[in-house]
Design a protein around this motif. Structure first.
Motif, short mmCIF file in Angstrom:
data_model
loop_
_atom_site.label_atom_id
_atom_site.label_comp_id
_atom_site.label_asym_id
_atom_site.label_seq_id
_atom_site.Cartn_x
_atom_site.Cartn_y
_atom_site.Cartn_z
N ASN A 52 8.66 -13.41 2.59
CA ASN A 52 7.23 -13.41 2.27
C ASN A 52 6.52 -12.41 3.17
OD1 ASN A 52 6.86 -15.72 0.26
ND2 ASN A 52 8.04 -16.71 1.88
N ALA A 55 1.36 -10.77 4.05
CA ALA A 55 0.28 -10.73 5.03
C ALA A 55 0.15 -9.38 5.71
CB ALA A 55 0.48 -11.82 6.08
N THR A 120 2.15 -14.78 0.56
CA THR A 120 1.50 -14.88 1.86
C THR A 120 0.30 -13.95 1.94
OG1 THR A 120 3.66 -15.33 2.84
CG2 THR A 120 1.87 -14.81 4.35
#
Length: 243
Positions: A52, A55, A120
């Motif tokens: 993930n 971000a 994310t």
């Protein structure tokens, strides 16, 4: 963990760093061809492997690791690319790097079929807010899983690579500042899975050589690429000339 693909260049040469963020549950190995090609063309290629990546913090960590691990090789030129959730990560990593390193470095972004808002998310801001802060040139592409011509008018319809619609990528493009240089093309025949490595291989070298190295020939090649059977321009803004 950050993995590196190191170019073979003469001693004393410094080269741009390009980080590739893998898609959801993907691995760096899924993008091996793209990473090897970047290294073979003189870029220090990096991939922070995580299921993930959205971000963007892993991309920033990879840039920092490149400077720490290869201080004699890594130049102050950063390219940020990625696929799917990693396409979002590519753009957020770009924004975070600009914020951290400032205008002492040169930057460029390339997002492959970005699924903005999926997976994310960045800390302390939305993906739209992060995209709007980007100041460096950005290229992004959507896919067309079919074999037919994709007209720019279809950007508002639910067509695409099988998972990410052209208009979804268009939303990422629309979130950028009006003042930034940006391109949204569609790669004809590109599906979402397997990852569009062949398309990334074709576009990344001219894009990053132009934007990170100021290569006029790479710019001219890039501008010659849109053809109905390969790449279709969906939108462009503030396109610069080859100088």
């Amino acid at each position: 963990m950050v993995k590196f693909w190191v170019p073979m260049v003469p001693a004393g040469c410094k080269v741009p760093v390009v980080h590739l963020a893998n898609g959801t549950t993907g691995m760096c190995g899924n993008y091996q061809g793209a990473l090897q090609r970047l290294a073979s063309h003189g870029f220090l290629a990096a991939c922070y492997e995580n299921p993930n990546t959205g971000a963007g913090s892993y991309g920033l960590s990879a840039f920092e690791a490149a400077f720490a691990t290869f201080p004699e090789l890594a130049d102050k030129k950063l390219g940020s690319t990625g696929h799917s959730q990693g396409g979002q990560a590519a753009l957020i990593s770009l924004q975070l790097a600009e914020e951290k390193f400032g205008d002492t470095l040169r930057y460029a972004g390339l997002a492959m079929e970005p699924s903005s808002g999926y997976g994310t998310q960045p800390d302390g801001q939305t993906w739209q807010e992060a995209y709007a802060k980007i100041q460096s040139p950005v290229f992004m592409f959507s896919g067309d899983a079919g074999s037919g011509y994709v007209d720019a008018a279809l950007s508002s319809k639910d067509v695409g690579d099988g998972l990410v619609a052209v208009r979804w990528v268009g939303e990422a493009y629309a979130a950028l500042s009006d003042g930034v240089e940006a391109y949204h093309w569609t790669a004809v025949g590109a599906s979402h899975l397997p990852p569009p490595v062949p398309q990334e291989q074709r576009i990344s070298i001219p894009w990053f050589r132009w934007k990170l190295l100021g290569d006029k020939a790479a710019c001219e090649y890039f501008k010659s690429m849109p053809k109905p059977s390969q790449w279709v321009v969906q939108a462009e803004q503030n396109a610069s000339d080859c100088e």
